[in-house]
Scaffold this motif. Structure first.
Motif, PDB file in Angstrom:
ATOM      1  N   LEU B 165       0.826  -1.210   0.000  1.00 15.93           N
ATOM      2  CA  LEU B 165       0.000   0.000   0.000  1.00 15.93           C
ATOM      3  C   LEU B 165       0.854   1.251   0.000  1.00 15.93           C
ATOM      4  CD1 LEU B 165      -3.040  -0.537   2.367  1.00 15.93           C
ATOM      5  CD2 LEU B 165      -3.025  -0.019  -0.071  1.00 15.93           C
ATOM      6  N   ARG B 169       0.982   4.301  -2.487  1.00 15.08           N
ATOM      7  CA  ARG B 169       0.797   5.680  -2.033  1.00 15.08           C
ATOM      8  C   ARG B 169       1.846   6.594  -2.630  1.00 15.08           C
ATOM      9  NH1 ARG B 169      -0.170   4.093   3.640  1.00 15.08           N
ATOM     10  NH2 ARG B 169      -2.413   3.765   3.588  1.00 15.08           N
ATOM     11  N   GLU B 220      -5.251   9.430  -1.401  1.00 18.35           N
ATOM     12  CA  GLU B 220      -4.966   9.037  -0.028  1.00 18.35           C
ATOM     13  C   GLU B 220      -4.897  10.276   0.839  1.00 18.35           C
ATOM     14  OE1 GLU B 220      -3.733   6.172   1.890  1.00 18.35           O
ATOM     15  OE2 GLU B 220      -4.999   5.067   0.508  1.00 18.35           O
TER      16      GLU B 220
END
Lengths: 162, 448
Positions: B165, B169, B220
């Motif tokens: 992840l 990001r 994000e």
């Protein structure tokens, strides 16, 4: 007396096809309307000391950015004494004040469909139009009650009216 | 030292330049392969001029719907040429496949971690066994080993997913805000003159760009920002490259090579329509096939009466009336009264009603006439005050008026405006609009 042809020539615009170039522009002292503007005779506004002469180029009273059209203020024939003033922030509906000395006249000329209006001796305010805006209380900002009372969530049920 | 020359002050030069620039904003030349390479080169020059590394990854979108899809699933873009593969079914299958294979990898590492933990945990269990003095049964030992191994497996799976992840990001960190901030000093250079060409350009193109294009973009936390041909999507007042380009054209080339490269990049990337920069990827929207506009005052806005105002290369069509986007379903035919009344957007409702005319709408919707009276100063014409249907308009009263002069087409236009619901007299309502007493409005001598 000014005609549409001579009045529109002041702002360098040719007369639109649907207006008669030879039609006279009456000089009036009563209230007149030109599209979204209203010319209203008033008592001399007090405490206004920012009077300026209307120059040969004229004064742009209102310029519509969305339409590109302008209402121009000009002096009439033999009217060197025409003056104008802009209002303070407390008068949002007044576009400007005009003062025409006795025996003289002023012209409000539109760059498109509204032609021209002649203004006789006196003091006037040129007012603009306002739009209706719902006040906050009426807007009903609480989403729960807004859901109950409808707007702006109109449902089919709301259409059963009258 | 003022940074202007007589040429830039020249009104003729300014109007010609603005006209050319706006024509460039509306340009619909399709991007060829060479064009795409040029846009990529411009983006590279821009990134490097602004002190960011150019990643070289560009995803091309042919229409807003493709752009939205790409931005919503931004992390999927890196895995393969996302937009090139087509059918939705295939895309779903691939996504499931990718998910399975990645899941298998994570699972595999978790199993290895479990196996590695097994032996030490067995010894720890035996240690507890011998040190505790009370021997655990064989079942107890197995439980300790299973718990320890299971925890280790879970922990490693967690760490691995987190790492995946985090790398996503970093790849999909939107850098639009950062680029915008870095660009500002470049665009502010030499803007000391009274005459800013950016202003007329901004006024002219303000109605063209739709900031809702980036709604629903995957992020994000950092907002996703995009650039269009004349500035940035989220800020209508943003300074575009127009002023700098005009300076350059007038012979004021900036001596700083970096500034020149940035400007050349900005001008070159105008061949595309919109670009959305991420840290390791840029999504570019190609120009549409057709743009239909109308002149409105100082600017241009999207408008077409008899078809879509925007047609895109993948067939998507968008309908606009006088700069207001309207649903395709309502564009092709006259909407029913019910459709007009359920339309939530008041601007959409207004342009749709005005297309047929207010008088037509009032008749068709059967609005209740509250009162009617002759319009002072407008002989032969009436002011009519109607009650509006509940919960459709902002007010209960609608005033129908007639222009004092015919418009350019020679017709006398009827138009309607909302007035406060407390008014029952049409003259009072008309007077309210100008903020004068009704008596003053009754004395109206002439309306043009």
């Amino acid at each position: 007396m000014h005609t549409y042809g001579s009045a529109l020539a002041l702002i360098g615009v040719s007369v639109p096809d649907h207006l008669q170039a030879g039609a006279g522009v009456p000089v009036l002292q009563a209230p007149q309307a030109q599209g979204d503007l209203l010319i209203v005779p008033v008592a001399d506004p007090e405490g206004l000391d920012r009077w300026k002469d209307v120059t040969d180029e004229g004064e742009q009273v209102v310029h519509g950015e969305a339409t590109g059209n302008t209402h121009w203020l000009h002096r009439g024939f033999g009217s060197p004494g025409v003056r104008y003033a802009r209002p303070g922030a407390d008068e949002p509906l007044v576009a400007c004040y005009v003062r025409v000395p006795p025996g003289q006249s002023a012209l409000l000329v539109h760059t498109d469909e509204h032609g021209a209006n002649g203004i006789g001796a006196g003091t006037y305010e040129i007012r603009r139009k306002r739009q209706f805006v719902r006040t906050e209380a009426e807007l009903n900002t609480n989403p729960i009650t807004r859901g109950l009372t409808g707007r702006p969530d109109a449902s089919a049920w709301d259409l059963v009216w009258d | 030292m003022p940074d202007r020359t007589p040429e830039v002050d020249d009104a003729a030069f300014v109007s010609a330049f603005v006209e050319r620039w706006v024509a460039g904003s509306l340009d619909v030349t399709p991007l060829t392969e060479a064009g795409r390479r040029q846009v990529e080169a411009s983006l590279a020059a821009l990134h490097e001029g602004l002190g960011r590394r150019w990643h070289g990854n560009v995803v091309w979108a042919r229409s807003p719907q493709e752009l939205r899809r790409a931005l919503e699933r931004a992390p999927a873009l890196m895995r393969r040429p996302y937009l090139a593969s087509r059918t939705e079914r295939l895309a779903r299958l691939t996504r499931i496949g990718t998910g399975l294979s990645q899941g298998t990898i994570v699972l595999g590492y978790a199993v290895i971690a479990t196996m590695i933990t097994f032996l030490p945990s067995y010894y720890i269990g035996s240690l507890i066994n011998s040190l505790g003095g009370r021997p655990l049964g064989p079942g107890g030992l197995v439980t300790v080993v299973a718990i320890a191994s299971g925890l280790a497996g879970l922990f490693s799976a967690l760490v691995l997913s987190r790492a995946a992840l985090n790398s996503a990001r970093q790849v999909f960190a939107p850098i639009g805000d950062d680029l915008d901030q870095r660009l500002r000093p470049f665009l502010a250079r030499g803007r000391t003159g009274l005459l800013d060409i950016g202003d007329p350009v901004r006024r002219a193109v303000a109605g063209l760009w739709d900031e809702r294009l980036l709604e629903g973009a995957w992020t994000e936390g950092t907002p996703v920002r995009g650039f269009h041909r004349d500035g940035v999507l989220h800020d209508r007042g943003a300074v575009g490259a127009a002023h700098q380009a005009a300076q350059l054209e007038a012979g004021h080339s900036d001596t700083d090579p970096r500034a020149r490269a940035v400007l050349a990049g900005l001008v070159g990337v105008r061949r595309a329509l919109v670009w959305v920069p991420y840290a390791w990827l840029t999504v570019v929207l190609e120009p549409p096939v057709q743009i239909h506009t109308e002149k409105a005052g100082d600017g241009v806005r999207l408008h077409r009466d008899d078809g879509p105002a925007l047609v895109w290369a993948d067939g998507q069509a968008e309908f606009c009336l006088h700069g207001v986007r309207i649903p395709a379903a309502l564009a092709a035919r006259e909407p029913t009264v019910r459709e007009l009344h359920t339309e939530r957007n008041s601007e959409v409702r207004r342009v749709l009603i005005e297309r047929e005319g207010w008088e037509h709408y009032v008749t068709r919707a059967g609005l209740h006439l509250v009162s009617s009276s002759p319009d002072p100063g407008n002989p032969g014409r009436d002011l009519r005050l109607y009650r509006t249907p509940p919960r459709v308009f902002d007010s209960d009263r609608l005033l129908l008026m007639t222009n004092g002069s015919p418009d350019r087409t020679g017709t006398l236009r009827h138009y309607a405006e909302l007035v406060p619901g407390t008014l029952d007299d049409p003259v009072e309502a008309a007077a309210w609009q100008y903020g004068v007493p009704a008596e003053v409005y009754r004395e109206l001598a002439r309306r043009t």
